[in-house]
Design an enzyme around this catalytic site. Structure first.
Site, short mmCIF file in Angstrom:
data_model
loop_
_atom_site.label_atom_id
_atom_site.label_comp_id
_atom_site.label_asym_id
_atom_site.label_seq_id
_atom_site.Cartn_x
_atom_site.Cartn_y
_atom_site.Cartn_z
N ARG A 85 65.74 16.06 -13.90
CA ARG A 85 64.21 16.19 -14.16
C ARG A 85 64.03 17.14 -15.45
O ARG A 85 63.35 16.63 -16.57
CB ARG A 85 63.33 16.24 -12.84
CG ARG A 85 63.31 15.32 -12.02
CD ARG A 85 62.35 15.51 -10.80
NE ARG A 85 62.93 16.85 -10.23
CZ ARG A 85 62.20 17.87 -9.48
NH1 ARG A 85 60.95 17.56 -9.53
NH2 ARG A 85 62.86 18.89 -9.10
N ASN A 93 61.21 13.05 -8.63
CA ASN A 93 62.25 12.54 -7.60
C ASN A 93 61.67 11.53 -6.63
O ASN A 93 60.51 11.79 -6.51
CB ASN A 93 62.74 13.64 -6.86
CG ASN A 93 63.64 14.79 -7.73
OD1 ASN A 93 64.10 14.22 -8.71
ND2 ASN A 93 63.96 15.79 -7.29
#
Length: 90
Positions: A18, A36
């Site tokens: 990320r 996520n």
């Protein structure tokens, strides 16, 4: 300007995926978010000029994280949205 939703499957959690995706987005001036998912995948919504967005998609497909691995990437075009930056959502 084009916007996409991306569903990324592979080794994409616990490897800095990320944050490296945000770094790539910031470099390319892409707006949107990454987060996520409970199933171990990652969701991304991204928006930018068509050619730049293609570069971003290719960067995600290649895994922006050196420790990550993308096994499957599904990209769907979505309506444009309001965003000033690219965020990592929790």
């Amino acid at each position: 300007m084009q916007a996409v939703h991306m569903h990324v499957v592979g080794r994409v959690q616990g490897v800095g995926f990320r944050f490296m995706t945000k770094h790539l987005a910031d470099q390319l001036k892409i707006t949107g978010w990454v987060k996520n998912s409970l199933d171990g995948s990652v969701e991304i919504e991204a928006q930018g000029p068509n050619e730049i967005l293609k570069q971003f998609i290719q960067g995600v497909k290649s895994s922006p994280s050196p420790s990550g691995r993308v096994d499957k990437l599904v990209v769907k075009e979505i309506p444009s949205f309001q965003a000033r930056e690219f965020l990592v959502k929790y």
